[in-house]
Design a protein around this motif. Structure first.
Motif, PDB file in Angstrom:
ATOM      1  N   PRO A   1       0.825  -1.215   0.000  1.00  0.00           N
ATOM      2  CA  PRO A   1       0.000   0.000   0.000  1.00  0.00           C
ATOM      3  C   PRO A   1       0.860   1.267   0.000  1.00  0.00           C
ATOM      4  O   PRO A   1       1.983   1.257   0.495  1.00  0.00           O
ATOM      5  N   LEU A   2       0.331   2.335  -0.557  1.00  0.00           N
ATOM      6  CA  LEU A   2       1.069   3.600  -0.627  1.00  0.00           C
ATOM      7  C   LEU A   2       0.280   4.721   0.027  1.00  0.00           C
ATOM      8  O   LEU A   2      -0.938   4.817  -0.149  1.00  0.00           O
TER       9      LEU A   2
ATOM     10  N   THR B   1      -1.030   8.417   0.352  1.00  0.00           N
ATOM     11  CA  THR B   1      -1.276   9.511  -0.579  1.00  0.00           C
ATOM     12  C   THR B   1      -0.603  10.756  -0.035  1.00  0.00           C
ATOM     13  O   THR B   1      -0.918  11.203   1.066  1.00  0.00           O
TER      14      THR B   1
ATOM     15  N   ASN C   1      -1.818   5.575  -6.154  1.00  0.00           N
ATOM     16  CA  ASN C   1      -2.420   4.368  -6.728  1.00  0.00           C
ATOM     17  C   ASN C   1      -3.191   4.693  -8.002  1.00  0.00           C
ATOM     18  O   ASN C   1      -3.089   3.994  -8.996  1.00  0.00           O
TER      19      ASN C   1
ATOM     20  N   GLU D   1      -1.762  -6.223  -5.909  1.00  0.00           N
ATOM     21  CA  GLU D   1      -1.640  -5.465  -4.657  1.00  0.00           C
ATOM     22  C   GLU D   1      -2.683  -5.889  -3.633  1.00  0.00           C
ATOM     23  O   GLU D   1      -3.790  -6.294  -3.980  1.00  0.00           O
TER      24      GLU D   1
ATOM     25  N   HIS E   1      -5.987  -3.329   1.020  1.00  0.00           N
ATOM     26  CA  HIS E   1      -6.073  -2.397   2.147  1.00  0.00           C
ATOM     27  C   HIS E   1      -5.034  -1.286   2.007  1.00  0.00           C
ATOM     28  O   HIS E   1      -4.199  -1.316   1.101  1.00  0.00           O
ATOM     29  N   GLY E   2      -5.079  -0.331   2.925  1.00  0.00           N
ATOM     30  CA  GLY E   2      -4.154   0.792   2.887  1.00  0.00           C
ATOM     31  C   GLY E   2      -2.923   0.559   3.758  1.00  0.00           C
ATOM     32  O   GLY E   2      -2.567  -0.585   4.066  1.00  0.00           O
ATOM     33  N   THR E   3      -2.293   1.654   4.176  1.00  0.00           N
ATOM     34  CA  THR E   3      -1.003   1.574   4.860  1.00  0.00           C
ATOM     35  C   THR E   3      -1.143   1.379   6.375  1.00  0.00           C
ATOM     36  O   THR E   3      -0.135   1.276   7.072  1.00  0.00           O
ATOM     37  N   ALA E   4      -2.371   1.366   6.870  1.00  0.00           N
ATOM     38  CA  ALA E   4      -2.676   1.175   8.294  1.00  0.00           C
ATOM     39  C   ALA E   4      -1.573   1.749   9.194  1.00  0.00           C
ATOM     40  O   ALA E   4      -0.928   1.008   9.944  1.00  0.00           O
TER      41      ALA E   4
ATOM     42  N   LYS F   1      -1.076   3.145  11.971  1.00  0.00           N
ATOM     43  CA  LYS F   1      -0.898   2.930  13.420  1.00  0.00           C
ATOM     44  C   LYS F   1      -0.208   1.593  13.722  1.00  0.00           C
ATOM     45  O   LYS F   1       0.282   1.374  14.817  1.00  0.00           O
ATOM     46  N   TYR F   2      -0.173   0.692  12.754  1.00  0.00           N
ATOM     47  CA  TYR F   2       0.489  -0.605  12.973  1.00  0.00           C
ATOM     48  C   TYR F   2       1.866  -0.698  12.311  1.00  0.00           C
ATOM     49  O   TYR F   2       2.506  -1.740  12.373  1.00  0.00           O
TER      50      TYR F   2
ATOM     51  N   ILE G   1       0.481  -6.841  11.782  1.00  0.00           N
ATOM     52  CA  ILE G   1      -0.608  -6.808  10.808  1.00  0.00           C
ATOM     53  C   ILE G   1      -0.742  -8.138  10.053  1.00  0.00           C
ATOM     54  O   ILE G   1       0.208  -8.906   9.967  1.00  0.00           O
ATOM     55  N   ASN G   2      -1.921  -8.375   9.497  1.00  0.00           N
ATOM     56  CA  ASN G   2      -2.159  -9.615   8.755  1.00  0.00           C
ATOM     57  C   ASN G   2      -1.586  -9.489   7.335  1.00  0.00           C
ATOM     58  O   ASN G   2      -2.051  -8.661   6.551  1.00  0.00           O
TER      59      ASN G   2
ATOM     60  N   TYR H   1      -3.607 -10.546  14.851  1.00  0.00           N
ATOM     61  CA  TYR H   1      -4.537  -9.926  15.807  1.00  0.00           C
ATOM     62  C   TYR H   1      -5.970  -9.770  15.289  1.00  0.00           C
ATOM     63  O   TYR H   1      -6.937  -9.927  16.021  1.00  0.00           O
ATOM     64  N   ASP H   2      -6.083  -9.434  13.972  1.00  0.00           N
ATOM     65  CA  ASP H   2      -7.395  -9.094  13.431  1.00  0.00           C
ATOM     66  C   ASP H   2      -8.353 -10.285  13.464  1.00  0.00           C
ATOM     67  O   ASP H   2      -9.535 -10.137  13.802  1.00  0.00           O
TER      68      ASP H   2
ATOM     69  N   ARG I   1      -9.022 -11.605  17.361  1.00  0.00           N
ATOM     70  CA  ARG I   1     -10.049 -10.976  18.195  1.00  0.00           C
ATOM     71  C   ARG I   1     -11.453 -11.495  17.870  1.00  0.00           C
ATOM     72  O   ARG I   1     -12.402 -11.244  18.602  1.00  0.00           O
TER      73      ARG I   1
HETATM   74  P1  NAP Z   1      -6.286   1.081   5.913  1.00  0.00           P
HETATM   75  O1  NAP Z   1      -4.853   1.411   5.861  1.00  0.00           O
HETATM   76  O2  NAP Z   1      -6.748   0.000   4.990  1.00  0.00           O
HETATM   77  O3  NAP Z   1      -6.612   0.677   7.397  1.00  0.00           O
HETATM   78  C1  NAP Z   1      -7.894   0.726   7.975  1.00  0.00           C
HETATM   79  C2  NAP Z   1      -8.076  -0.380   8.987  1.00  0.00           C
HETATM   80  O4  NAP Z   1      -8.292  -1.612   8.298  1.00  0.00           O
HETATM   81  C3  NAP Z   1      -6.877  -0.663   9.888  1.00  0.00           C
HETATM   82  O5  NAP Z   1      -6.784   0.234  10.960  1.00  0.00           O
HETATM   83  C4  NAP Z   1      -7.198  -2.080  10.317  1.00  0.00           C
HETATM   84  O6  NAP Z   1      -8.305  -2.118  11.203  1.00  0.00           O
HETATM   85  C5  NAP Z   1      -7.729  -2.683   9.019  1.00  0.00           C
HETATM   86  N1  NAP Z   1      -6.659  -3.279   8.197  1.00  0.00           N
HETATM   87  C6  NAP Z   1      -6.055  -2.766   7.096  1.00  0.00           C
HETATM   88  N2  NAP Z   1      -5.136  -3.610   6.634  1.00  0.00           N
HETATM   89  C7  NAP Z   1      -5.158  -4.689   7.440  1.00  0.00           C
HETATM   90  C8  NAP Z   1      -4.416  -5.890   7.467  1.00  0.00           C
HETATM   91  N3  NAP Z   1      -3.461  -6.185   6.571  1.00  0.00           N
HETATM   92  N4  NAP Z   1      -4.662  -6.762   8.460  1.00  0.00           N
HETATM   93  C9  NAP Z   1      -5.607  -6.489   9.370  1.00  0.00           C
HETATM   94  N5  NAP Z   1      -6.338  -5.381   9.388  1.00  0.00           N
HETATM   95  C10 NAP Z   1      -6.119  -4.483   8.434  1.00  0.00           C
HETATM   96  O7  NAP Z   1      -7.182   2.363   5.581  1.00  0.00           O
HETATM   97  P2  NAP Z   1      -6.994   3.896   5.986  1.00  0.00           P
HETATM   98  O8  NAP Z   1      -6.535   3.980   7.403  1.00  0.00           O
HETATM   99  O9  NAP Z   1      -8.241   4.505   5.561  1.00  0.00           O
HETATM  100  O10 NAP Z   1      -5.844   4.435   5.028  1.00  0.00           O
HETATM  101  C11 NAP Z   1      -4.500   4.689   5.445  1.00  0.00           C
HETATM  102  C12 NAP Z   1      -3.670   5.162   4.254  1.00  0.00           C
HETATM  103  O11 NAP Z   1      -3.629   4.151   3.233  1.00  0.00           O
HETATM  104  C13 NAP Z   1      -4.188   6.432   3.528  1.00  0.00           C
HETATM  105  O12 NAP Z   1      -3.068   7.254   3.233  1.00  0.00           O
HETATM  106  C14 NAP Z   1      -4.782   5.920   2.242  1.00  0.00           C
HETATM  107  O13 NAP Z   1      -4.718   6.858   1.211  1.00  0.00           O
HETATM  108  C15 NAP Z   1      -3.884   4.733   1.957  1.00  0.00           C
HETATM  109  N6  NAP Z   1      -4.531   3.691   1.113  1.00  0.00           N
HETATM  110  C16 NAP Z   1      -3.749   3.086   0.208  1.00  0.00           C
HETATM  111  C17 NAP Z   1      -4.281   2.045  -0.554  1.00  0.00           C
HETATM  112  C18 NAP Z   1      -3.377   1.374  -1.561  1.00  0.00           C
HETATM  113  O14 NAP Z   1      -2.195   1.618  -1.573  1.00  0.00           O
HETATM  114  N7  NAP Z   1      -3.903   0.514  -2.400  1.00  0.00           N
HETATM  115  C19 NAP Z   1      -5.587   1.629  -0.379  1.00  0.00           C
HETATM  116  C20 NAP Z   1      -6.364   2.253   0.609  1.00  0.00           C
HETATM  117  C21 NAP Z   1      -5.823   3.302   1.374  1.00  0.00           C
HETATM  118  P3  NAP Z   1      -8.238  -2.153  12.816  1.00  0.00           P
HETATM  119  O15 NAP Z   1      -7.667  -0.858  13.253  1.00  0.00           O
HETATM  120  O16 NAP Z   1      -9.665  -2.351  13.185  1.00  0.00           O
HETATM  121  O17 NAP Z   1      -7.381  -3.291  13.208  1.00  0.00           O
END
Ligand code: NAP
Length: 407
Positions: free
Chosen positions: A102-103, A105, A115, A327, A330-333, A335-336, A342-343, A382-383, A386
């Protein structure tokens, strides 16, 4: 091979090439990868060990992947001053198959999303999301095993074309005035306005890819999902062009629903998007391959993923005629990031998809089966932990060890 400005191509390995629309994959393909931001390095480190392990198990040393790190996102910005260096796009074009984490933005810098830029610049017109159930995964539905769909979502048109004007701007004022004076359409003066283009070209090439996939993978049907009852000339046209393409190019290998017995042919059907979101929940097993416009596909992919375990298990790819970019969805999450928690299954499963795309289907199956076994043994990150009773919680790296042991 291209001359790179910042990158050095591997001294070993061979490029994947193409012939008559099919990939020619050597025994030592060079595959560019972008590690990704945030949790990217954690999941990539875990996944690449699984990829190499599965390739080695299946081919016993006769084949191997030569990984080639290319840059995008924060790492690229630190090293080159650019978020998406031209080298990275050149490498994807030259080697045809690539994988990414993930990247983030970047805020400011004039980039809407890295992306989206990658998809547009490489014309990766189909976002492909297979959604299936892995036994043992906690699910909110009673029969999650009925879910086995592959969604082809149009990637370049519809709301993703990003053509919109802000409320109050001079542009929107002129547009609203034009619509009223020249087209006889009234739009409230205090509106923001967006444009939703859907073309014959964009629709037909997407549906073509979906039908080819269904034929190559013995899938029973292709469902065109649209909102054509309301948006007749965009969504409705997508449906019409989809049926037209099926008849023109695959007339002897497809049949319209209600036109008789399939007799081994792929059944073409269509559903209105809102009804589809119900049906995928209530009559899940009736759907196999799905082809849809951008926004419908966005909602549908995540709704389907939720039925079988959520984002941590959702693989994806963006595919065009020249390049396939795989790819995690999900995104870059953030906080982890760096916490090794992370999974990594999503990127592992994206890799499995990539191997299947390359014709290394046995490697893909090996990875998928090993992940399923690991979840069934209740050794999870963890995901899933729980949500599961009596499970053992593993770190990302430990989970990779468990998957490797199950290869
Ligand atoms: P996110 O990174 O997908 O994370 C949101 C939540 O989804 C996480 O806090 C976690 O939930 C869960 N999650 C995501 N990936 C996981 C994994 N591998 N295993 C387990 N749980 C997972 O979404 P976001 O916080 O909205 O976005 C963060 C950044 O990522 C932004 O800068 C966004 O632009 C970017 N983004 C990039 C892509 C891409 O590169 N394709 C796609 C989407 C977003 P819990 O906290 O409940 O554990």
């Amino acid at each position: 091979m291209p001359e790179f400005k910042h990158l050095t191509a591997p001294s070993e390995g061979t490029a994947i090439t193409g012939e008559n629309g099919a990939l020619v994959v050597p025994d030592d393909p060079i595959i560019p990868y972008i590690e990704g931001d945030g949790i990217g390095p954690d999941i990539w480190r875990a996944a690449v060990r699984v990829f190499d392990g599965a390739v080695s198990k299946v081919f016993e040393g006769a084949k191997r992947v030569v990984w080639f790190e290319v840059l995008a996102g924060e790492k690229a910005h630190e090293r080159t001053g650019e978020w998406l260096p031209a080298d990275t796009l050149e490498a994807a074009r030259a080697y045809r198959v690539a994988i990414k984490g993930p990247l983030t933005t970047p805020v400011g810098g004039g980039i809407r999303s890295l992306n989206v830029s990658i998809r547009q610049l490489l014309d990766l017109y189909a976002c492909v999301r297979p959604v299936r159930y892995f036994r043992g995964t906690p699910s909110p539905v009673r029969n999650p095993e009925q879910m086995d769909v592959v969604i082809f979502r149009e990637n370049t048109e519809d709301v993703y074309s990003g053509i919109e004007w802000e409320q109050g701007s001079e542009e929107v004022r002129r547009l609203i005035e034009y619509l009223e004076s020249q087209m006889g359409k009234r739009v409230r003066a205090d509106s923001g306005v967006g444009i939703k283009p859907i073309s014959i070209t964009g629709s037909k090439r997407l549906v073509r890819m979906a039908i080819r996939y269904a034929l190559d993978n013995d899938r029973s049907s292709v469902t065109l999902v649209h909102k054509g009852n309301i948006m007749k000339f965009t969504e409705g046209a997508f449906r019409d062009w989809g049926y037209e393409l099926a008849a023109e190019e695959f007339g002897d290998r497809t049949i319209k629903e209600w036109d008789g017995e399939p007799d081994g042919r792929v059944v073409m059907k269509d559903r209105i998007a809102d009804s589809m979101l119900q049906q995928i929940l209530t009559r899940t097993s009736e759907y196999s391959v799905i082809a849809t416009t951008n926004l419908n596909g966005d909602y549908l992919s995540d709704a389907c993923a939720a039925q079988v375990g959520g984002l941590g298990l959702a693989p994806g790819a963006n595919i065009g005629d020249e390049v396939g970019f795989f790819e995690a969805t999900h995104g870059t999450a953030p906080k982890y990031a760096g916490k090794d928690v992370i999974n990594p299954s999503s990127v592992m499963l994206s890799g499995a998809m990539m191997f299947r795309y390359m014709g290394w289907g046995e490697v893909a199956t090996r990875i998928e089966d090993a992940i399923e076994r690991t979840i069934q043994q209740k050794t999870v990150t963890y995901d899933l932990h729980r949500l599961m009773e009596g499970a053992t919680r593993l770190k990302t790296s430990e989970y990779a060890d468990a998957v490797i042991a199950n290869l």
